[in-house]
Design a protein around this motif. Sequence first.
Motif, PDB file in Angstrom:
ATOM      1  N   GLU A 124       0.872  -1.313   0.236  1.00  0.00           N
ATOM      2  CA  GLU A 124      -0.190  -0.071   0.101  1.00  0.00           C
ATOM      3  C   GLU A 124       1.005   1.261  -0.069  1.00  0.00           C
ATOM      4  OE1 GLU A 124       0.655  -1.115   4.445  1.00  0.00           O
ATOM      5  OE2 GLU A 124       0.083  -2.175   2.387  1.00  0.00           O
ATOM      6  N   SER A 125       2.014   1.369   0.606  1.00  0.00           N
ATOM      7  CA  SER A 125       2.658   2.326   0.811  1.00  0.00           C
ATOM      8  C   SER A 125       4.029   2.339   0.192  1.00  0.00           C
ATOM      9  CB  SER A 125       3.037   2.903   2.232  1.00  0.00           C
ATOM     10  OG  SER A 125       3.745   1.721   2.905  1.00  0.00           O
ATOM     11  N   ASN A 126       4.453   1.075  -0.508  1.00  0.00           N
ATOM     12  CA  ASN A 126       5.927   0.746  -1.225  1.00  0.00           C
ATOM     13  C   ASN A 126       6.794   0.993  -0.257  1.00  0.00           C
ATOM     14  OD1 ASN A 126       6.736  -0.121  -3.605  1.00  0.00           O
ATOM     15  ND2 ASN A 126       6.963   2.117  -4.543  1.00  0.00           N
ATOM     16  N   ASP A 127       6.787   0.821   1.050  1.00  0.00           N
ATOM     17  CA  ASP A 127       7.787   0.952   2.014  1.00  0.00           C
ATOM     18  C   ASP A 127       8.318  -0.397   2.148  1.00  0.00           C
ATOM     19  OD1 ASP A 127       7.847   3.602   2.248  1.00  0.00           O
ATOM     20  OD2 ASP A 127       6.345   3.886   3.932  1.00  0.00           O
ATOM     21  N   VAL A 128       9.369  -0.278   2.895  1.00  0.00           N
ATOM     22  CA  VAL A 128      10.180  -1.759   3.363  1.00  0.00           C
ATOM     23  C   VAL A 128      10.396  -1.699   4.754  1.00  0.00           C
ATOM     24  CG1 VAL A 128      12.043  -3.091   2.846  1.00  0.00           C
ATOM     25  CG2 VAL A 128      11.515  -1.744   1.047  1.00  0.00           C
ATOM     26  N   ASP A 129       9.959  -2.813   5.478  1.00  0.00           N
ATOM     27  CA  ASP A 129      10.330  -3.103   6.904  1.00  0.00           C
ATOM     28  C   ASP A 129      11.474  -4.132   7.018  1.00  0.00           C
ATOM     29  OD1 ASP A 129       8.041  -1.488   7.784  1.00  0.00           O
ATOM     30  OD2 ASP A 129       6.639  -3.060   7.595  1.00  0.00           O
ATOM     31  N   ILE A 130      12.287  -3.874   7.807  1.00  0.00           N
ATOM     32  CA  ILE A 130      13.519  -4.519   8.099  1.00  0.00           C
ATOM     33  C   ILE A 130      13.795  -4.823   9.271  1.00  0.00           C
ATOM     34  CG2 ILE A 130      16.104  -4.314   7.519  1.00  0.00           C
ATOM     35  CD1 ILE A 130      15.322  -2.025   5.699  1.00  0.00           C
ATOM     36  N   LEU A 131      14.006  -6.186   9.505  1.00  0.00           N
ATOM     37  CA  LEU A 131      14.430  -6.840  10.919  1.00  0.00           C
ATOM     38  C   LEU A 131      15.847  -7.272  10.864  1.00  0.00           C
ATOM     39  CD1 LEU A 131      13.405  -7.619  13.828  1.00  0.00           C
ATOM     40  CD2 LEU A 131      12.507  -9.818  12.612  1.00  0.00           C
ATOM     41  N   THR A 132      16.582  -7.074  11.861  1.00  0.00           N
ATOM     42  CA  THR A 132      18.140  -7.337  11.805  1.00  0.00           C
ATOM     43  C   THR A 132      18.547  -8.068  12.843  1.00  0.00           C
ATOM     44  OG1 THR A 132      18.683  -5.385  13.109  1.00  0.00           O
ATOM     45  CG2 THR A 132      18.762  -5.233  10.562  1.00  0.00           C
ATOM     46  N   LYS A 133      19.563  -8.759  12.977  1.00  0.00           N
ATOM     47  CA  LYS A 133      19.972  -9.666  13.919  1.00  0.00           C
ATOM     48  C   LYS A 133      21.280  -9.563  14.069  1.00  0.00           C
ATOM     49  CE  LYS A 133      20.040 -14.369  15.534  1.00  0.00           C
ATOM     50  NZ  LYS A 133      21.451 -14.759  15.218  1.00  0.00           N
ATOM     51  N   GLY A 134      22.357  -9.745  15.027  1.00  0.00           N
ATOM     52  CA  GLY A 134      23.558  -9.891  15.219  1.00  0.00           C
ATOM     53  C   GLY A 134      23.848 -11.646  14.908  1.00  0.00           C
ATOM     54  N   ASP A 135      24.955 -11.895  14.291  1.00  0.00           N
ATOM     55  CA  ASP A 135      25.210 -13.012  14.006  1.00  0.00           C
ATOM     56  C   ASP A 135      25.734 -13.915  15.227  1.00  0.00           C
ATOM     57  OD1 ASP A 135      24.882 -12.538  11.261  1.00  0.00           O
ATOM     58  OD2 ASP A 135      26.989 -12.759  10.870  1.00  0.00           O
ATOM     59  N   ASN A 136      26.014 -13.472  16.136  1.00  0.00           N
ATOM     60  CA  ASN A 136      26.428 -13.995  17.444  1.00  0.00           C
ATOM     61  C   ASN A 136      25.281 -13.738  18.544  1.00  0.00           C
ATOM     62  OD1 ASN A 136      28.220 -15.490  18.930  1.00  0.00           O
ATOM     63  ND2 ASN A 136      29.311 -13.527  19.775  1.00  0.00           N
ATOM     64  N   ASN A 137      24.188 -12.981  18.241  1.00  0.00           N
ATOM     65  CA  ASN A 137      23.216 -12.736  19.176  1.00  0.00           C
ATOM     66  C   ASN A 137      22.013 -13.856  19.005  1.00  0.00           C
ATOM     67  OD1 ASN A 137      24.577 -10.485  19.752  1.00  0.00           O
ATOM     68  ND2 ASN A 137      22.969  -9.245  18.976  1.00  0.00           N
ATOM     69  N   TRP A 138      21.506 -14.262  20.095  1.00  0.00           N
ATOM     70  CA  TRP A 138      20.388 -15.243  20.215  1.00  0.00           C
ATOM     71  C   TRP A 138      19.172 -14.887  19.640  1.00  0.00           C
ATOM     72  CZ3 TRP A 138      15.583 -16.097  22.403  1.00  0.00           C
ATOM     73  CH2 TRP A 138      15.213 -17.226  22.545  1.00  0.00           C
ATOM     74  N   GLY A 139      18.572 -13.597  19.686  1.00  0.00           N
ATOM     75  CA  GLY A 139      17.467 -13.402  19.045  1.00  0.00           C
ATOM     76  C   GLY A 139      17.526 -12.095  18.174  1.00  0.00           C
ATOM     77  N   ASP A 140      16.467 -11.598  17.580  1.00  0.00           N
ATOM     78  CA  ASP A 140      16.323 -10.236  16.576  1.00  0.00           C
ATOM     79  C   ASP A 140      16.678  -9.183  17.345  1.00  0.00           C
ATOM     80  OD1 ASP A 140      14.031  -9.672  17.504  1.00  0.00           O
ATOM     81  OD2 ASP A 140      12.833 -10.985  16.028  1.00  0.00           O
ATOM     82  N   ASP A 141      16.720  -8.222  16.799  1.00  0.00           N
ATOM     83  CA  ASP A 141      17.154  -6.704  17.272  1.00  0.00           C
ATOM     84  C   ASP A 141      16.150  -5.774  17.765  1.00  0.00           C
ATOM     85  OD1 ASP A 141      19.652  -7.295  17.094  1.00  0.00           O
ATOM     86  OD2 ASP A 141      19.904  -6.200  15.021  1.00  0.00           O
TER      87      ASP A 141
END
Length: 174
Positions: free
Chosen positions: A100-117
């Motif tokens: 609908e808005s042509n936007d992008v949602d991004i989720l990140t995580k550190g390779d050495n971290n247990w869960g997402d950011d």
Amino acid sequence: MLDVFRGTSFRHVASQGISLGLIITSALIIWKALMCFTGSESPVVVVLSGSMEPGFKRGDILFLKMGDSPISTGEIVVFHVDGRDIPIVHRVIKVHHRQESNDVDILTKGDNNWGDDRALYATGQLWLHQHHIMGRAVGYLPYLGMVTIVMTSYPYIKFLLIGVLALLVITAKD
């Protein structure tokens, strides 16, 4: 020691001061040129934690570039979070395109971290958006950023180094 300062001429001190000013100005021009070339507000960053090990270690210098292509899963990005001054280097683990808005949602995580950011993001924020991304990692130099980390952790070393350099500049003979 005072005899060294008394023996230096004003012309010599002024010449050294102008040389130092030219070095600083040149560094700023190079930084601005890198910003224009890479499209990133910060073309070089230092990895400050071990959250990306084993890929990137604390003290590695990353070179960033912004591209025109959309961000994809697996890329390593540097982003800033609203309310925090220090950028974070982590991998994109999920990209959600909103039709609908042509936007992008991004989720990140550190390779050495247990869960997402999501715990690192601003309160109530579940996704990063394009304006949070400072750049994509395109290269690195291992461990050279440790100088920055040491000077930030122990500020007296920075002032000691500045004092020694100033003394060398003043006492240098042509």
